[in-house]
Write a protein that holds these residues in place. Structure first.
Motif, PDB file in Angstrom:
ATOM      1  N   LYS A  22       0.835  -1.218   0.000  1.00 53.69           N
ATOM      2  CA  LYS A  22       0.000   0.000   0.000  1.00 53.69           C
ATOM      3  C   LYS A  22       0.862   1.257   0.000  1.00 53.69           C
ATOM      4  O   LYS A  22       0.615   2.203  -0.758  1.00 53.69           O
ATOM      5  CB  LYS A  22      -0.923  -0.023   1.222  1.00 53.69           C
ATOM      6  N   ALA A  25       2.522   1.572  -3.351  1.00 51.88           N
ATOM      7  CA  ALA A  25       1.547   1.933  -4.376  1.00 51.88           C
ATOM      8  C   ALA A  25       1.154   3.408  -4.267  1.00 51.88           C
ATOM      9  O   ALA A  25       1.000   4.090  -5.287  1.00 51.88           O
ATOM     10  CB  ALA A  25       0.302   1.051  -4.260  1.00 51.88           C
ATOM     11  N   TRP A  74      -4.695  -4.527  -6.845  1.00 55.77           N
ATOM     12  CA  TRP A  74      -3.635  -3.529  -6.675  1.00 55.77           C
ATOM     13  C   TRP A  74      -3.544  -2.571  -7.863  1.00 55.77           C
ATOM     14  O   TRP A  74      -3.150  -1.419  -7.710  1.00 55.77           O
ATOM     15  CB  TRP A  74      -2.300  -4.207  -6.401  1.00 55.77           C
ATOM     16  N   VAL A 235       6.130  -3.347  -6.383  1.00 52.66           N
ATOM     17  CA  VAL A 235       4.756  -3.782  -6.150  1.00 52.66           C
ATOM     18  C   VAL A 235       4.493  -5.122  -6.826  1.00 52.66           C
ATOM     19  O   VAL A 235       3.947  -6.054  -6.216  1.00 52.66           O
ATOM     20  CB  VAL A 235       3.760  -2.716  -6.647  1.00 52.66           C
ATOM     21  N   ILE A 239       3.727  -8.796  -4.998  1.00 54.03           N
ATOM     22  CA  ILE A 239       2.517  -9.564  -5.293  1.00 54.03           C
ATOM     23  C   ILE A 239       2.877 -10.989  -5.704  1.00 54.03           C
ATOM     24  O   ILE A 239       2.216 -11.958  -5.299  1.00 54.03           O
ATOM     25  CB  ILE A 239       1.700  -8.881  -6.402  1.00 54.03           C
TER      26      ILE A 239
END
Length: 251
Positions: A22, A25, A74, A235, A239
């Protein structure tokens, strides 16, 4: 008589990995939004229009899925944070109401979104985000929180004179307080989640500005394009490496 299984939430558990992604991002949203509106010289309004279209497409894809998909989720978060960046800059700067006016306006919109969501659905817990109506409230609330975070981060770093490092310390300390409350108090977990979610955005805003603003302004003067690319790689890597599951998945 068979009993239907409860629908799983279409958002991930709020684990340490969730918060790390988060923050990355939201920082990407700051550098990416600035890259389009400033580095490409398209302006805040054009940037907002572009990212609003991306946001609409991403939310439509997220709502149309039947279960939690990390990449879709995301991608939608990144879409909200980039449109939040350009929209906040447009409201604060182009409309001339300044950071205080932007923070007040966006705080009001965020509060109204949360209130209406709770009144209509009876809960704002992420465990309940499992149907199109709840998801619509969820993503509208997130979009307002991301936009507010940009305005709040810029206000703290610029108008309040704390600079990017000072702003990062302020929001970092606030998040540590929330963590302490989570670990050692009975404060509502839903309330703490939304407080942390909102505060990670201004943290990302000041970190993003620290990366790409000129050295004379207290930044590192990194390319917005290279900073955004590096954050995007982080990111995607997170993931792929760390498995995330739905917030309502039984342990």
């Amino acid at each position: 008589m068979s009993t239907a299984a409860p629908s799983l939430s279409k958002v991930p558990e709020a684990t340490l990995v969730f918060w790390l992604i988060k923050i990355a991002a939201t920082t990407l949203g700051e550098t990416g939004g600035d890259a389009v509106s400033m580095s490409m010289n398209l302006g805040y309004l054009t940037g907002t229009i572009i990212f609003s279209v991306v946001f609409a497409i991403a939310v439509s894809a997220q709502i149309s899925t039947k279960r939690f998909h990390p990449f879709v989720y995301w991608a939608t978060i990144i879409a909200t944070t980039t449109v939040g960046t350009t929209l906040a800059d447009f409201v604060d700067r182009s409309l001339g109401i300044g950071y205080p006016g932007g923070v007040v306006l966006l705080s009001t919109l965020l509060g109204a979104s949360i209130y209406i969501w709770y009144r209509k659905m009876g809960t704002i817990s992420i465990d309940s985000v499992s149907n199109p109506r709840a998801e619509t409230f969820y993503w509208v609330t997130i979009m307002f929180s991301q936009t507010l975070g940009t305005a709040l981060g810029d206000w703290t770093a610029d108008t309040a004179g704390l600079g990017y490092a000072g702003g990062a310390m302020i929001f970092g300390a606030a998040l540590l307080v929330i963590l302490a409350l989570y670990l050692w108090s009975n404060v509502s977990r839903t309330g703490l989640f939304w407080a942390a979610f909102i505060l990670t955005r201004p943290l990302g805003a000041v970190v993003g500005d620290f990366l790409d603003k000129p050295v004379s302004a207290g930044g590192l003067a990194l390319s917005r394009y290279s900073a955004s690319a590096a954050l995007l790689v982080f990111v995607i890597g997170a993931i792929l490496v760390f498995k995330q599951r739905s917030a309502a998945t039984p342990h």
